[in-house]
Design an enzyme around this catalytic site. Structure first.
Site, PDB file in Angstrom:
ATOM      1  N   GLU A   1       0.871  -1.307   0.050  1.00 35.68           N
ATOM      2  CA  GLU A   1       0.161  -0.016  -0.319  1.00 35.68           C
ATOM      3  C   GLU A   1       0.658   1.345   0.000  1.00 35.68           C
ATOM      4  O   GLU A   1       0.679   2.198   0.657  1.00 35.68           O
ATOM      5  CB  GLU A   1      -1.039  -0.140   1.359  1.00 35.68           C
ATOM      6  CG  GLU A   1      -1.785  -1.182   1.015  1.00 35.68           C
ATOM      7  CD  GLU A   1      -2.945  -1.289   2.182  1.00 35.68           C
ATOM      8  OE1 GLU A   1      -2.880  -0.355   3.157  1.00 35.68           O
ATOM      9  OE2 GLU A   1      -3.912  -2.170   2.089  1.00 35.68           O
TER      10      GLU A   1
ATOM     11  N   GLU B   1      -5.224  -8.073  -1.600  1.00 31.61           N
ATOM     12  CA  GLU B   1      -5.863  -8.159  -0.232  1.00 31.61           C
ATOM     13  C   GLU B   1      -7.186  -7.664  -0.526  1.00 31.61           C
ATOM     14  O   GLU B   1      -7.266  -6.592  -1.019  1.00 31.61           O
ATOM     15  CB  GLU B   1      -4.792  -7.173   0.434  1.00 31.61           C
ATOM     16  CG  GLU B   1      -5.324  -6.968   2.184  1.00 31.61           C
ATOM     17  CD  GLU B   1      -4.402  -6.290   2.852  1.00 31.61           C
ATOM     18  OE1 GLU B   1      -3.218  -6.420   2.740  1.00 31.61           O
ATOM     19  OE2 GLU B   1      -4.991  -5.493   3.481  1.00 31.61           O
TER      20      GLU B   1
END
Length: 538
Positions: free
Chosen positions: A196, A314
């Protein structure tokens, strides 16, 4: 008085019955050519790094579920993973870019994550010892897991302004860690770089041009250390939220065939504390918004990196550890199964669920290790839905009925997934095979599409004259009719571990193939048609 009470009950029952609607609809499955093929091991789950004092909304749902402290000797955990035969496990998450590996030239402190107000995500760096890495790999080998490991992409960098990290990546610790892994003979399916850090980042971001250069370096390390080993682990990146400009630049900078897989994170339900979480899950229009992200992601890859495949690296539905008393209950499977199916239609090869265990969205309970409803949904998908994704035509089907079809896994025919989001409409369906429809009409043929369907179709094609054919149904409902039940029923029976702690047998209900297909309100159903004539699934 008694008469009035009886009259009231009678009128109430009439009102309840009249509130239920039956809609007759038709589906047309095209089994001639799959629109996409997923990976055979499509289902994936994450083991995260969060420690037990990771909390959201005054609730601390992680317990001892971290890669650093998860009890790998727990029999239920082992059996739950083994039930998939080869479950993909991704080791990664928000703290992965603060993990150091106690190997090689590393000489710093080696301790678990510690609460630290000025640290990234409120924690210090954490250390993975090689003893713990050995234990994890023994577990992976015992369960035959396919492992993706997320590497620290912030090592050596510093924060140049709030949330933006610059400087060159220090690859030495990762290099030593990979070298150790190879020396021990541990099988890693793929190495993922960073978590991320794409776009604006979550907590931290790295500019795409720097990230692309790092990937070229990591590709060199993998190629050098693994030499002529076949198959060589894949290089996976960036493990982040979609930003078209950032993703495009990353692919252009890194260049052709550096990255094998682009991974996207997606939490389309919003924050876990949202009081409207259940409402969102049951709103077909809200769920369909994810298709925009899937579509944009695929177009970006097609334009800038056609050599790379795509994974959902994810996804837990609701972020910040998921929704308390929602993400671990029956209702969450409406979102989960719909997202699995939608992602597959948009050329996703692998779908990683956050998480295997830990948070409110764990497939397993963090304390008891008992499977939550979504575990059984994932296992049914894994056992029934093959790699071939098929198109489904819909006639008189409203938005609340979600319909998906795949080639059956390990069997002939096709498997249909039905998800009924309506709280009052039962759908009765006729399922047809596109092989029996002549789509080429002359000017004199004025019959409507629906009329031609009804007059010309059989669901299995050339085998329709056989009256002894059957189909298999797996009907999923909540215990007691409570959508927030933590017990899922399969064909009316609770899905619970056996007395010996084994995953229960999940047997279908076998019915006559010519009987109408029905899907009651707020339920889900897998239906396997073993005799469906699907040449594209041969």
């Amino acid at each position: 008085m008694e008469f009035c009470a009886l009259l009231f009950l009678f009128l109430a029952s009439i009102a309840a019955i009249s509130a239920q609607y039956v809609q007759e609809s038709e589906l047309v499955i095209n089994g001639t050519t799959p629109i996409f093929h997923t990976d055979e091991n499509y289902i994936c789950a994450t083991i995260d790094w969060w420690p037990n004092d990771k909390c959201n909304y005054n609730h601390c749902p992680w317990g001892s579920s971290s890669a650093l402290n998860l009890d790998l000797s727990e029999p239920i955990l082992t059996k739950a993973v083994q039930a998939f035969e080869r479950l993909r496990i991704r080791v990664g998450g928000s703290l992965q870019d603060q993990v150091v590996y106690n190997v090689g030239d590393y000489s710093g402190p080696c301790h678990p994550f510690i609460k630290q107000n000025w640290g990234l995500f409120g924690f210090s760096k954490g250390c993975l010892t090689m003893d713990r890495w050995d234990e994890l790999n023994q577990f992976f080998a015992k369960t035959r897991s396919l492992v993706t490991f997320g590497l620290n992409a912030l090592r050596g960098r510093h924060e140049i302004k709030k949330g933006v990290w610059g400087g060159k990546w220090n690859s030495s610790n990762a290099n030593d860690f990979i070298k150790y892994t190879i020396s021990k003979g541990y099988q890693i399916h793929s190495w993922e770089y960073g978590n991320e850090l794409s776009g604006k980042g979550i907590g931290a971001m790295v500019h795409a041009d720097q990230y692309g250069s790092d990937l070229v370096e990591l590709r060199g390390i993998i190629d050098s250390l693994y030499g002529n080993v076949k198959p060589k682990p894949l290089l996976v990146a960036p493990g982040g939220f979609f930003d078209k400009e950032w993703f495009s630049k990353l692919l252009k900078v890194s260049g052709s065939e550096i990255v094998d897989v682009m991974t996207l994170h997606l939490y389309n339900l919003g924050p876990g504390m949202d009081p409207n979480l259940v409402k969102k899950i049951l709103d077909p229009h809200f769920l369909s918004r994810a298709s925009i992200t899937f579509g944009d992601f695929q177009q970006t890859l097609k334009t800038n990196g056609p050599w790379a495949s795509s994974w959902i690296g994810e996804s837990g539905g609701a972020y910040n550890s998921g929704g308390l008393h929602v993400s671990d209950t029956f209702v969450n499977s409406f979102w989960y199964l719909d997202q699995l199916a939608m992602a597959a239609k948009y050329h996703t090869e692998v779908y990683c669920r956050q998480s295997l265990i830990g948070g409110n969205y764990g497939l397993l309970n963090k304390t008891t290790f008992l499977p939550n409803p979504d575990y059984y949904s994932a296992l049914l998908w894994h056992r029934l839905m093959g790699t071939g994704v098929l198109s489904v035509g819909r006639i008189n089907v409203g938005p609340h009925l979600r319909t998906y079809a795949h080639c059956s896994k390990g069997n002939t025919g096709v498997t249909l997934l039905l998800i009924n989001l309506s709280n009052q409409t039962e759908f009765k369906l006729k399922v047809h095979n596109i092989l029996n429809l002549n789509l080429h009409t002359t000017k004199d043929q004025k019959r409507s599409f629906i009329h031609r369907i009804k007059s010309a179709f059989s669901w299995i094609g050339s085998k329709s004259t056989n009256n002894d054919l059957t189909r298999e149904e797996y009907h999923l409902t909540p215990q007691g009719g409570d959508l927030r039940s933590k017990t899922m029923l399969l064909n009316g029976s609770p899905l619970q571990l056996t007395q010996t702690g084994d995953i229960p047998l999940m047997k279908p209900k076998v019915v006559d193939v010519n009987s109408p297909v029905s899907i009651p309100p707020l339920t889900m159903k897998f239906i396997r048609f073993p005799n469906f004539d699907a040449s594209g699934c041969a």
